[in-house]
Each structure stands twice: as structure tokens, then as C-alpha cells.
Design an enzyme around this catalytic site. Sequence first.
Site, mmCIF file in Angstrom:
data_model
loop_
_atom_site.group_PDB
_atom_site.id
_atom_site.type_symbol
_atom_site.label_atom_id
_atom_site.label_comp_id
_atom_site.label_asym_id
_atom_site.label_seq_id
_atom_site.Cartn_x
_atom_site.Cartn_y
_atom_site.Cartn_z
ATOM 1 N N GLU A 315 -21.427 17.788 -63.585
ATOM 2 C CA GLU A 315 -21.490 16.494 -62.896
ATOM 3 C C GLU A 315 -22.240 15.456 -63.726
ATOM 4 O OE1 GLU A 315 -21.126 18.004 -58.286
ATOM 5 O OE2 GLU A 315 -23.135 17.588 -59.025
ATOM 6 N N ASP A 394 -19.031 24.442 -52.935
ATOM 7 C CA ASP A 394 -20.286 23.704 -52.912
ATOM 8 C C ASP A 394 -20.905 23.701 -51.523
ATOM 9 O OD1 ASP A 394 -22.385 22.163 -53.740
ATOM 10 O OD2 ASP A 394 -21.298 20.266 -53.637
ATOM 11 N N GLU A 422 -26.761 19.665 -46.228
ATOM 12 C CA GLU A 422 -25.864 18.648 -46.779
ATOM 13 C C GLU A 422 -24.510 18.639 -46.072
ATOM 14 O OE1 GLU A 422 -25.176 19.025 -50.960
ATOM 15 O OE2 GLU A 422 -23.743 17.374 -51.029
#
Lengths: 701, 701
Positions: A315, A394, A422
Site C-alpha cells: 500500500e 483484510d 475497522e
Amino acid sequence: MTVPPLPGVHPAWLPPEAFRAAGSRRVLVLTDPVGDLGGEALPGPVADLGGEALPGPVADLGGEALAATVRAEAAEACERHGGAVVAPGEPFDLVLALSSADALPPEAQAVREPEIGAEGFVLARHDDVTVVLADDPAGLLYGWFEVVRLGEAAFGEARPARAHRPALRRRMLDHWDNIDVHPVMGQVERGYSGGSIFWRDGAARGDLARVRAYARLLAATGVNAVAINNVNVHATEARLLTDRLGEVAAIAAELRPYGIRVHLSVNFASPIVLGGLDSADPLDEGVREWWARTTAHVYETIPDFGGYVVKADSEGQPGPFAYGRSHADGANMLADALAPHGGVVFWRAFVYNHRQDWRDRSTDRARAAHDHFAPLDGQFRDNAIVQVKYGPMDFQTREPVSPVIAAMPGTRLAVELQVTQEYTGQQRHVCYLGPMWSEVLGFRFWGPGERTVADVAAGGGLTAVSNVGDDPYWTGHPLAQANLYAFGRLAWAPDLDPAAILDEWIGLTFPGGPGLVRATLHEMMDGSWETYERYTAPLGVGFMVRPGHHYGPDVDGYEYTPWGTYHFADRDGVGVDRTRATGTGYTGQYPAPWSEVYESLAECPDELLLFFHHVPYEHVLQSGSTVVQHIYDTHFAGAEEAAAMRLAWEKLAGSVDEALYARVKERLDEQVRCAEEWRDQVNTYFLRKSGVPDAHGRPIH
Amino acid sequence: MTVPPLPGVHPAWLPPEAFRAAGSRRVLVLTDPVGDLGGEALPGPVADLGGEALPGPVADLGGEALAATVRAEAAEACERHGGAVVAPGEPFDLVLALSSADALPPEAQAVREPEIGAEGFVLARHDDVTVVLADDPAGLLYGWFEVVRLGEAAFGEARPARAHRPALRRRMLDHWDNIDVHPVMGQVERGYSGGSIFWRDGAARGDLARVRAYARLLAATGVNAVAINNVNVHATEARLLTDRLGEVAAIAAELRPYGIRVHLSVNFASPIVLGGLDSADPLDEGVREWWARTTAHVYETIPDFGGYVVKADSEGQPGPFAYGRSHADGANMLADALAPHGGVVFWRAFVYNHRQDWRDRSTDRARAAHDHFAPLDGQFRDNAIVQVKYGPMDFQTREPVSPVIAAMPGTRLAVELQVTQEYTGQQRHVCYLGPMWSEVLGFRFWGPGERTVADVAAGGGLTAVSNVGDDPYWTGHPLAQANLYAFGRLAWAPDLDPAAILDEWIGLTFPGGPGLVRATLHEMMDGSWETYERYTAPLGVGFMVRPGHHYGPDVDGYEYTPWGTYHFADRDGVGVDRTRATGTGYTGQYPAPWSEVYESLAECPDELLLFFHHVPYEHVLQSGSTVVQHIYDTHFAGAEEAAAMRLAWEKLAGSVDEALYARVKERLDEQVRCAEEWRDQVNTYFLRKSGVPDAHGRPIH
């Protein structure tokens, strides 16, 4: 040495009341020959915090500090609750003793074992005396907190001696905290609990009392390591490694008395960014020397420093690929710098192409970590730990367990969980994750009776992204504290029943309350992960969240993006074909039997069906329902369950602290709203696509 | 007085070369009796800048400043190109004269009219002399720029005298510029051209040369008003009205010599925020007095101040609803404060519920402005101008014309366009908007032969959000300058052919270049709006952009949001039913014949079909194509046209300035990429939904 109650800060699972049972007894603490040098840490004998030998000497300043902590904990509890810390020779109800202590009383002698081992302890009760025996002060501290957890039960019936040893060597929380507030990601990346407990206004906080209190809470669960900055290491944070090391040392000093080692996330490009070199090539001698020198300086300042955490070539973060080197080359360079000092590097396996073309169905992000790392098995140094997210994508609500964990027998692995929610409601939703983690840790790649994920990770560790911030409740949602608690407990003992852990947490956190409070909390929380799953992305397909912040539904939000997170819904069906027969071949990354189970449309577990297969809407699940009817049913049910949760909570008005009640109520209102939004968006999306009406005629828009 | 070339800043449509024809002649300027007092603005006779009387005295400091500008412009052009400014009595090729001037030469006397009117001019050529005659210095300036535009043609064959008068009284650019950089919206909200030309580092720029140059460019197109701050008025910007008024005055001083009045966006809650009152109720006497006093102070500082711009009760901005008052109450309060000084308030009609429930199909954002404002017709003061976006939604690539424009015959209206390309490619795409604006301005609500939109807005004005920033090319994409140019020209003369305006702009901006350059630019730009439409949202349905920043495709991006911008695509069809028969009834907001045309599935223009109707994918358009095939065809065609544009531009390498070539090339690369992304996402979305394959078998993913 211990932690005074912090004004305005919720005590979490260590309220004064939790210490009543132990604190109202006569307590004997025997920590010689560590020495009774007082409360402050001084160089002393080395006690390795881990369960296996690592190369090189391990500096441990914490031994005496830990012993002092045990003494102070006992003294404070006794002072508060009317007990007494007694001298050797006096009568006692509880003895906390190092096995090497002089003058062990007979009750302790009786339960001695040849080797209890690092951090472990033996607990027993006989002859009306409770005994905690340990080989090192860390074990004594963990034993103390076991007694606290047991409460009166620790002083009831006799208990045969039982050795408690941590199943995983490293039990670590990673903080994605920035020193400077990041313009997009804020101070705590993926943080939902206010600012950082470590950093404020661009520097380490002046008052670190909160850090000490955090260390104590963690120690009570079994956690022994913390990384104090974001794995996306920005410019300011990079400097913690060098000229801002003093701030790290100040934080380490707060963590040390509770047996927690500090770790730093470092930027792979540090030799360039900080060192002024023109390369970060891991095979370049100058680069290696820079890391050796820099790391030596870290250990001069913090002799029990834990090591580094690295996100490289991921990323947008720099990494060894820029120099044509492998991840093993990169990790080993840091491992070599750390080895003389007994440190480790956690090297994240979260590597994938985040600029994928959504049109290209042959590229599969789920394959990426395995494709990158499995071929490197055996090439990593012994103190290089490859840190693998539990799933191949993820941190989704439901993923299969990452096949990387099974693919690197010659490598020390750590499994990475995400305590911060998240993708699981961002601490606005009740979502107790213990059951999910328990499933992951107990997963057996090679079939029944074979080793579990926890077994594989024993020599590496269990790590997780923390959910803690400077919020008065630590975790934004007060009930999200249970996730932090459960993480530590499962890291220590992965085979614990997550429902029992939940009850432990409830009992400690809401002591003395009416049974209704405890029963309601259990009812609300125990199935909350499955509730959350029901009203969000169905059948393991994942995502469907709003891009960027990842909160709330957006079914197509990531469908046409470069992120590799697709569901491929069309008017006929939905799901990702990851089979070897017709799909991306991802199922082939698993050993048998799972390579076959996942490959098979008939055998693949319902809850992961759309992760592995693209199926028509009318496909019949093992449950007997069709895919589309399952989507409707679960989404209606999930939203109803959220509403029921709120109803249950409302009955507690007046029975729990008013401010806590209000905080939870406000979050539940949002959860109910958001669950309805998920329900309606997902159902509407699939009704519009499939044209199949709900069998029960419920409203879909 | 005039503007020196700014180093590093592109001259746009006023390069030195543009002044060759006039500047190589003998020029006579007759501006008495305004007086020949030199270049600086001084109090002088009032010249109303508008076409109709407004209540109260209008302070105009600009009269002499404007006259001085005309003299200086002529002098500078002559100095550069070898001509001469001559004295009365000397031979001349061009005369620029006020009709009231002493000693008008016979050539000028011959073309006198009883009333040319404010800002107007008469242009003629006879007896080898070119004459510009005006009643006020503003008209003279506009006449000068008309001569510049004509170039050598102004000095060729004889021209009969023709009066040029602005069709719209107020021709205004609104800058959504913030003083402080907004954390989300940046310095210029919806700005794609760098920072603000007015503000930097939290204050008005020290060097305002760029503002002067901007004023000159605008004057050359006919613009006479500018609002210098964002309609979303944040805390810092609110203070421009009071203690930071000096900064406004400094900017006004730069605009004045080119006939441009400064306007401020104000916060409706200013009496609370700035005045310390506890209310902003428009009927409260204290509030009214505060506005009167504050406004009087503004006019003491800036006697030719234009007025206020207000976004109230919209997207979170405060407004009169909080006090149970109407928008007329709110606007009239400000109008009353401004009236004694000749100022006006632009009160935006952009009011809708931005927290709509997407499940509720009866609520229709398109209806909102009409629902709110039409009932208030006749209640607004004469100096309160209701500012209406050209379409009922929000500056989409294709919308029907807002029915509000037809619904308020007793109200002064301004039509608002968007020069900044928020939804039309954000100045990364070539999208010449002249044709769209021309269609809007020429739209006849009451049928052929009846009044146009421009006619309705004549007494109000035409306003637009500017696309200018501190970028060296002013507008980010150099070719986006054409939009700024076209806006001014159409505001002056809405019946101009947008293709001719484009050629004017090309001729001025690329003077003396080979014909290939001009032909290529025309070819690239003339149809670029329709090209952009082809590869984006189809058939008038709008949006399908990425939420928040509004760039690039996301078909469902706004589908399940509170913003009221839906397409309702399902497996059977797509579009919004806004008919009276079965939909939201929006078609009923139009007068006949459009109320019937839009209502009728058969008669509704193809390009707006999905704005008004929800139809099956196989519905046959007037074009003969089905809706879904039309979607495929236009998206393939649009992306191909973008690629052709780039190919055409690449042939100009070496023929245009190298840096400009590179800038445009880089933007075209992005346009081609983005157009392909639009093509693929939209086509894939509709193939997945409809299941209808492309008739020509082209690749859809």
C-alpha cells in the site's frame, strides 16, 4: 509503582472491587533473590520473556521492576480491602512466591515443578492456603492477576496444583498511532476511541499515567508486547528510531513494570530518510551498518527493547522490491541488526497489488500473501517473525483462515488479528470478536486432531491492532473493552471458551451488579459477531462497505476499484470463483482436506460460500435456503437482533452507571440505524439485481 | 493602470499580439467631461452599471477609473505595436468617445443615438475611420475590447453603425474561495486550478497583480461583477464583512478599473457569529439594525460595493427557517440593508433536503427549489435577486432547465451556471460548455417564439462559479479558459453562436499560429461537451460519480445516500419517474408545452429520457436504439472520441508552446484513461444488471 485510579477514566476490568477477595486476605510475597531493591527498575538478572531461546543475550531490566509491581499490587489491594501483606513466618491465606525464593513455606514447596518456565505459574489451594509459584517475576504477576480473576473462588475449595503457561510466546498489541495528526487518517489510523494514549500535539504525552494504567490492564490479560506507532510510518514518526528515541524510552519505562516490551514500527527507507544514505538496499553494506549502529543505539537507551514492526512494499510503503531483493532479504537485514540484542522483527505479510484492474478476473488479492511469502519459507532468520493477517484479505467479518499460516513450517509466524473494529462496526456496534478469534486460533489446516493455528504460531506470536485511545472508556464503545480483554486471554490460552472469557470480563467490569446486568450483557454480546455478520456482507463475500472509511454499507463501493475486493454480483448470481477448476486457483493454496472442502460447491461451508464460489441466486445452501433468500432472511434477522440488543440494554437503565449507560445507548441507537441501513441497502441491491421477491413478502425497496 | 505581462502566467485571450490591429493605428480617445485626472480612481459622476434603475443612489467610483483604463489600454497597445494615441484634431483611424464628449469628430457625431445606455456602445466604420461611441466609460471599455476581438476586421470594410448592449444586467463570477484552506474542501471549493488568486496563507494576497489581470480578462468578455469568497462561509471568511473589510477593499480597488464590482458571500448567522446577538431572525429589529449598520460601514469603505451572495438553509448553512421565517423574509432583510446604497443581494434558490431517505421515492430533490421558491414570487424586494441553478439538481452534464426560472415572473432572477467543471471533468477533461449554456439560455419555457431563459434573467443576471485559480494557465487545463471566456460572452450576448465564441477564443489565444492549430482546437473542443456526456451518465439521469469529490465513475455511488440523486436501475430498467401520472409530479412544475412534452414517454427528448421516466432496458428511443444499446454505443463512442482528441492534439507537437502542449497532453492522457474507466464501469454495470449483450459484441467486463 501501581496505578492510582485515573480521574475521569473508566477502570475497565480492574476496578478496585475486583481486588476485594485477594485484598481482604493475608498475603505473603516472596520475591527474593531478585532482591527487594524498591520500586524502580534497575539492571538485574536476565529473565527471558519468551518460551524459547532466542540467539543472543536478552537484556531484561524488568525483572526487579516486575517483582516490585507484584509487591505493590498486593500491598495496595490489602490496604484498600482490609487484608495485610505479611512477613515470612506469619500466617497467610495467599502466597505469591518465586520458586527460587529463600524460605519457601511448605505449602509452596509442595507444588514445585522442575520447570514452570518463563511467564508461567503454578496455582494451587490446599490446607486453606492459596499458592502462586513462578520461576520469574512475570509469572508471579500473571499468577496474581489469575487470583484477581478468580475472586472468592481462589479462596474456596481446594484446587490441585495446575501449571499455567502462555501458549503463545509473544502477545502483542500494535498501535496505529501517529504522533502528528494525519490529514486523512487522523491521529490513530483506524482508531475509534479518540486520540492516542501515547502521543499528543506532536510529541509523547507529558503525563503518561494513562500508559501505565494501560500496561496494567494488558498485563492482567496476558499481553506482553506493544508497538507504539503506526505501521504506516510517516516522516515525524520515522524519527522515533533516532533523535526522538527518548520519547520511546519514556513510554517503555511505563510499560516495563507490567512486563510489556516496547516495539517500534520503522520505515524501511530509514537509511535514506534518516541516515542520509542514497539506498535502503538490504544487501548493501552501508545500509546494514546503518541499521546495526542505529539498533545498537536503541538498545543502549532501552536495553529491553522488543524489536521492530515493518510494513514493506505494501500500500505504498517502501520495501526491498525497489532493490530487486526479497522480503526475506529485507527482514533478515533487520533481524541481523536486532539479533545481538535479543530483539525480533515482525515483518508483515500483508503484501498485494493495490492497483489491480477490476476488469482482470484472473488476479486474486486473496492469493497474494501466499504467492509472495510461501516460496520464501526457510529463508528467514530465527528472530524474523513473519506476521500474517488471519485472513487472506483484510480483517473482514468472515474470511477463511490465511493459507500462509500453513505454508511456512520453516518460519517463525505471528498471526495478526484486529481488535479495533475497522470492518466490524468501528466501536459504534456491539461486536464481540472472541468467538471469531477462537475459531481462527482453533482452525486445523490438516484436519481433525492435527495442529491448530495457535500451535503453528506458538513460537511466533499473536498480534493485534489495538482499539484503545484516550477516550474515557478506553475503547469508545464501553463494551468494546471486552475485545481487548479477550484478545489478551486468547493469546495466553487460545483454547479458552470465548463465552467464558466474556463472562470473566463482565464479572470483573461490572462487579457486584445485579444478575440482570450480567445476564443481559452476556445475551447482548455473546452472539453479536454473528449478528453483525448477518446484517452486513453475506456468506463470506466481504467488503460492501463505504470506501475509505469502511463504515456502513455500499454494496458496489469497492466493485470497480483497484483494491481487489469484489463480489461480481450480476443479474444471475454472486460470488468469487476461487476454485482450481474454473477460478483463480486460490483453493489450491490450502493443504488437504481444506483444499478439497473449499473447492467443492457441495462441501464448502455456507458461511464462506461466496468467498470461494460464484453461484446463482437460486443456489441451495447446506442450510436448505437459497442464496438470495438467505440474504434476505439474515438481513432482516440481523437488524431485528440489533433492535433486540437495544431493547435489552434499555432495561438496564438505573442498574448501571449513568454515563456508561448513556454512552452505550447512544451507540446502540447508531447500531440499530446502521443495521437497518445495511439491511435495506443489501436487500434492495439483491432484489434489484436478482428480481427474486422475498418469500415472506417483507418490505424491500 | 493597465496590466503588465505577469511573468510565468499565461496571457489567456489577451496576449500582446491580440492588440496588434488596434495598436498599430492612430487612436483618438475622448473621455471628457469625465475629466482627465490621471490613472487613479477618484469620486466622480455616477454611472449606473446596470440596465435598469434600482432604488437609491449608486455610488460609482469607477467612472473615471474606467475612462483612465481605456486611455491606458490604447496607449499601451499603440506603444507596443507602433501606432499612436492622437490629440483631438489630428487624423485618426479609430476613435473611442463618450457621447457626451466635447468636440466629437463628425465620424462619431454621425453614429450618435438618443440613448446607447449603460455599458453599451455603438461600433461603426465609415470613411476609413472606426468609431466606438458610448454613454459611459464602461461602454467605451467594452467597445475597446470589441475592437480588439475584431482585430484587422475592425479596420477593413465599412460597417454600419450597430449598438451593442449587454443582454443581462449582471454578469457575475462567484469564487468559492476560502481564506483558510478548508480541511476537506481545500482552498478553492470545487476548484481545480490551484490556490486562490485572492487569498493565501489566511489573508488577502499581498501582491494583487493577478487580480488586476483577472479583472482585465473578465472585462474583455463582458463580466462586471465578482464575488470573492465561498458561499459556504466559514468562520474566518465571515469576518470579511466586518473587521477584515480592508482586505475586500484592496481587492475591490484592483477590480474597479475594469468595471467589476466586488461582492461578498455572507453568513446568514453573522449577527450572532460576528455581532454577538442571540438571534439572526430577519424580522428582529436588532438584527435588521445590525445588518443596516454593518452594510453602511461596508459602503463607507467600498462605495461601489456590489452586494451580498447568500446560501441559506442549504446543505447545513444557517438560514431563516430556524426562526420560522421564509426565504423572502431573509432576502428582504439584506435587501433593505443594501437598498440605501444601491446594492443587491443574490439569494440562492439551491435549497433541498440533503438528508433524504433513499427508500422514499415520493420525495424528489428536483422539485425542491420550485416547491420552496415559486410560492414566494412577488414577495422579494426589487434589489433581492433570486439566484437559480440552471437545472433542478446540481450542475450536471445534462439537466432540464430549472422550472423555477419560469415560475417567478414577479421576482428578479439570476441564472447560475458552473464554469468550474465539478461534474464535467474537473478541468482534467476537455469539455467546452458553451453549447450547453447556449441551449439553457435559449430555452423557451412557453414554446417557440416566446421568451428565452436569457430574457427572463435580463433584469437579474447570469452568474457562474469561476474556474480560476493561481495556476499558471488560470484554469488548470489551458483549454478550460474557453469556458471562462464563453461565459462572459454569453452573459453579454446569450444569442451568440457558441461555436463562433470558441473560434473567437481560439483566434485570440493562439494568434498567428498555423491554421492547423486553430482547426484542431475547434475540432477537439466544439463537440467535447457531447463527448463527455456520451461516456458518463446516460440519457440525462445524472450523477454516477464518486461521492464526495465527484470525479470519475461510481454508478451506485449516490444510489443509497441521503442526497436525493438516484437512478433506480434494477434488472428490468432504469430512470426516475418524474411524471404526474405515475411519478413525483415534477413535470407539472413546467408550463405548457414542456409539462406535456416531458410527461410523454414518446415525446420526451432522448437526452433527458431517464431524468423524467423509468423505462425498460429494451425501450426504443426516438433515435431507434434501445436504451441499453444506446448506453453501450455512446460509451464506446465517447471513449473513442476522447482517444481521437488526444491523437489530434499530438499532431500539434511543435506547433504550440511546449509547456502548454505538455500540460494539455498530460490532461488528455488522464481524460482518455478516465473515459475508458467510465465506459467500462457503466457498460459492465448495465450488462450485469440487464443481461443484454452488446449488439456488436464489443468487450464488456
